[in-house]
Design an enzyme around this catalytic site. Structure first.
Site: not given
Ligand code: NDP
Length: 322
Positions: A49, A54, A206, A209
């Site tokens: 996705d 982005y 997310s 979160a």
């Molecule tokens: P998540 O809640 O899955 O957060 C992902 C982030 O968490 C990673 O980038 C990483 O960040 C951290 N992480 C992931 N796995 C682990 C782990 N095992 N241990 C510790 N930290 C971890 O979701 P996102 O907020 O990234 O959103 C996911 C997707 O949803 C987006 O890529 C997009 O495709 C979609 N989205 C859609 C929206 C909309 O309006 N439609 C809005 C937002 C997102 P780090 O390591 O940097 O801390």
């Protein structure tokens, strides 16, 4: 990896889906982005996705490049339209026929594909007649440029109105993409029942979160180096919306014994939690490094017993947004 049908359609998607918001073209270098995509493919993720907005279109380019050489039929590629990208002109926003068509063509070019499997309205556009928007989506479907249509962060009422028009025009909305996690449950009272009735699935964003539910942010401790909370290119502001809420990080730490009892990590428990909702077709998970994907994908094998689901609710109490 398990696959689930997306809404009332024949399209199967991997229940853990990889998303590249804030990472590709921004927080992480391109070689790490490619390594994440390849790690996702290696563990059986087939659904990806992204969105035109982005990293101001760069995320689509990075994803397209990373997926080069893969068998197209084995992938489900999702993108979105709504916000402006590139230089801002007066028509470069929203869900007018003009912006939808121009954005769709730009996305296909950047992703290096003739069609996307799912084309999503990133938000609802209150200024454009819904008929115009749905007509444009229907045309993309008939042209074969978008195989299916979805929406993101639309209210139950907006989804119902969109589905009614789509059905009259000979196609259907099959997905809704809202924020959903143990900490953010606003879709439960209205969006989920409406979508269940209309044959629409949730692909939830997310689910961790933004990493907060992995438990890595500890009360009083410095922010972990390299985490989204330290990403000054944009990520930090989003994570702070959770971290700044009084008592939230403490309550999240109190979930650790439940994850221990299940024998899994907190990140895996957070993803497994959203997948317990029958209306959720996929958890849309982000990653800043390949190891996170390898860890997170194991959530696909986990079922949280009802008694532990209740304990999660008791621990989180009023920090949950409903
Ligand atoms: P998540 O809640 O899955 O957060 C992902 C982030 O968490 C990673 O980038 C990483 O960040 C951290 N992480 C992931 N796995 C682990 C782990 N095992 N241990 C510790 N930290 C971890 O979701 P996102 O907020 O990234 O959103 C996911 C997707 O949803 C987006 O890529 C997009 O495709 C979609 N989205 C859609 C929206 C909309 O309006 N439609 C809005 C937002 C997102 P780090 O390591 O940097 O801390």
């Amino acid at each position: 990896m398990k696959f689930r049908y997306l809404g009332n359609s024949g399209l199967k998607i991997s229940e853990i889906t990889y998303g590249n918001w804030l990472t590709h073209g921004s927080q992480v270098e391109n070689d790490t982005a490619t390594a994440c995509v390849h790690a996702a493919l290696d563990v059986g993720i087939t659904t990806f996705d992204t969105a035109d907005v982005y990293a101001n279109t760069v995320a689509e380019e990075v994803l397209g490049e990373a997926l080069k050489g893969q068998r197209r039929e084995s992938l489900e590629i999702f993108t979105k339209v709504y916000w402006p990208t590139g230089p801002k002109g007066h028509n470069d926003c929203g869900l007018s026929r003009k912006h939808i068509m121009e954005s769709a063509h730009g996305s296909l070019r950047r992703l290096g594909t003739d069609y996307v499997d799912l084309y999503q309205a990133h938000r609802f556009d209150v200024e454009t007649p819904l008929e115009e928007t749905m007509q444009a989506f229907g045309d993309l479907v008939r042209q074969g440029k978008a195989l299916y249509i979805g929406v993101s962060e639309w209210t139950a009422e907006q989804i119902r109105a969109g589905q009614e028009l789509a059905t009259q025009m000979g196609f259907r909305i099959i997905s809704s993409q809202p924020q959903y996690s143990m900490l953010w449950r606003v879709i439960e009272p209205e969006v989920v029942p409406t979508c269940q009735e209309l044959g629409i699935s949730q692909i939830v964003w997310s689910p961790m979160a933004q990493g907060v539910l992995s438990g890595k942010y500890k009360p009083g401790a410095p922010l972990p180096a390299g985490s989204r909370a330290t990403d000054e290119k944009g990520g930090a502001d989003f994570v702070r919306r959770f971290l700044d809420r009084e008592g939230l990080v403490e309550r999240v730490q109190d979930l650790r014994p439940i994850a221990d009892e299940l024998g899994i990590s907190m990140a895996q428990m957070a993803i497994a939690w959203v997948l317990q909702n029958d209306n959720v077709a996929a958890a849309l998970v982000g990653a800043s490094r390949p190891e996170q994907i390898i860890e997170n994908v194991k959530a696909s094998d986990v079922t949280i017993p009802a008694e532990l689901m209740t304990r999660i609710d008791e621990v989180l109490g009023d920090v949950v947004v409903r």
